[in-house]
Structure formats: C-alpha cells, structure tokens
Write a protein that holds these residues in place. Structure first.
Motif, PDB file in Angstrom:
ATOM      1  N   ALA A  61      -8.505   1.933   1.945  1.00 53.19           N
ATOM      2  CA  ALA A  61      -8.772   0.375   1.633  1.00 53.19           C
ATOM      3  C   ALA A  61     -10.084   0.371   2.395  1.00 53.19           C
ATOM      4  O   ALA A  61     -11.234  -0.638   2.113  1.00 53.19           O
ATOM      5  CB  ALA A  61      -7.423   0.032   2.997  1.00 53.19           C
ATOM      6  N   SER A  77     -10.835  -5.044  -2.066  1.00 53.72           N
ATOM      7  CA  SER A  77      -8.973  -4.623  -1.557  1.00 53.72           C
ATOM      8  C   SER A  77      -8.449  -3.365  -2.749  1.00 53.72           C
ATOM      9  O   SER A  77      -9.540  -3.059  -3.523  1.00 53.72           O
ATOM     10  CB  SER A  77      -8.159  -5.397  -2.124  1.00 53.72           C
ATOM     11  N   LEU A  89      -3.656  -6.591  -7.140  1.00 50.21           N
ATOM     12  CA  LEU A  89      -4.521  -6.281  -5.752  1.00 50.21           C
ATOM     13  C   LEU A  89      -2.523  -5.329  -4.953  1.00 50.21           C
ATOM     14  O   LEU A  89      -1.855  -6.380  -4.941  1.00 50.21           O
ATOM     15  CB  LEU A  89      -5.001  -7.472  -5.001  1.00 50.21           C
ATOM     16  N   LYS A 138     -13.487  -2.261   0.845  1.00 50.86           N
ATOM     17  CA  LYS A 138     -13.562  -3.293   1.011  1.00 50.86           C
ATOM     18  C   LYS A 138     -15.392  -3.633   0.501  1.00 50.86           C
ATOM     19  O   LYS A 138     -15.608  -4.636   0.713  1.00 50.86           O
ATOM     20  CB  LYS A 138     -13.367  -3.483   2.845  1.00 50.86           C
ATOM     21  N   GLN A 178       0.670  -0.778   0.011  1.00 51.26           N
ATOM     22  CA  GLN A 178      -0.441  -0.323  -0.211  1.00 51.26           C
ATOM     23  C   GLN A 178       1.257   0.755   0.270  1.00 51.26           C
ATOM     24  O   GLN A 178       0.318   2.284  -0.462  1.00 51.26           O
ATOM     25  CB  GLN A 178      -1.344   0.097   1.357  1.00 51.26           C
TER      26      GLN A 178
END
Length: 155
Positions: free
Chosen positions: A50, A61, A104, A54, A30
C-alpha cells in the motif's frame, strides 16, 4: 429485483435474451487481495504494498488481481440466480473477457448478467451469459465478457 429461481431447462429458456439481474455489492478488501496473492503465488507489489502504491502506482492504491475479480463470478452469480434440481453445474467457458478498469482496494463491485442463449445438449443446459462487473461510482466496469455454464438437471 428479487433472486431468480430456475428448476429446469424450460424455466431457464423463458429468460433467453433477458437481463437476469444484478447482485448485491461486494467490497474488495486488502485481506482478500493478500489471500488471493498467497493462493496464486502472484505477489506483485501493485497488489500488496500500500505504501509503495501510494507513490509509484498510477492508481495511488493497491488494486485487486484481475483474476481475483474473475474468480468472484460464481459467488456473485449465485447472488443473482438459484438453480435447483441439479446433479451438477460446470464452469465451461469464458470468452471475450476484457478488463476495462482496475478494482482498487475497498472498491465495491457487483455482477450484472444477461442470458444470451440457452441450448439443450442431450439433456444438459448450456447457458451463455453476458457478464459485466460494475464498480460502484465508476462509469467504466471492471470487465465485460461472456461465460458459459453447463447445468445437468435431475430427470
């Protein structure tokens, strides 16, 4: 497969049509995504938020920017091949690049490369390389395409 070392055009030409190798895996973090967003001014939530990802993203993600994964090409390429005796290397062209699967956060990616062609342009080696960015444990690659590098070897 050990890293390939190339010192001149003739050595490079011996690998025309062959797979050159596969890099080690690189984990997309990230922090790397955030830094890329800052560098490119692309702060779309699908890359950075994030919690929202979700619930609202089909991937559940955050995902890496497609261009972040492309920008890893020189780094990952350098894990497959070492080209010595160079004045300069130039990123010349990307053609038919197709994004096939999102990367991801925390996915691991690696580059697979095949030398499609090598031409001598008045002392400059023009290497056309088929690239595939594989995602660990995924049947589909992140992308496939053809990149061209120019190698200016020392005399």
């Amino acid at each position: 497969m050990s890293m390939l070392t190339i010192r001149n055009f003739e050595e490079f030409a011996q690998h025309e049509g062959a797979e050159l190798g596969v890099s080690d895996y690189h984990t997309i973090t990230q922090q790397q995504i955030n830094q890329f967003a800052d560098a490119t001014l692309d702060h779309q939530w699908i890359h950075l938020d994030a919690e929202r990802a979700k619930t609202e993203s089909p991937f559940k993600s955050t995902i890496a920017h497609g261009y972040l994964t492309v920008s890893l090409l020189p780094y990952l390429w350098g894990k497959i091949i070492t080209v010595e005796n160079l004045k300069m290397q130039v990123n010349y062209e990307i053609e038919s690049l197709r994004f096939k699967e999102p990367v991801l956060v925390e996915n691991q990616v690696r580059l697979k490369a095949k030398l499609l062609s090598l031409k001598n342009l008045r002392g400059i080696a023009k290497a056309q390389i088929e690239v595939t960015l594989e995602i660990k444990d995924s049947k589909k690659p992140a992308y496939t395409g053809v990149v061209t590098f120019l190698y200016h070897f020392n005399d």
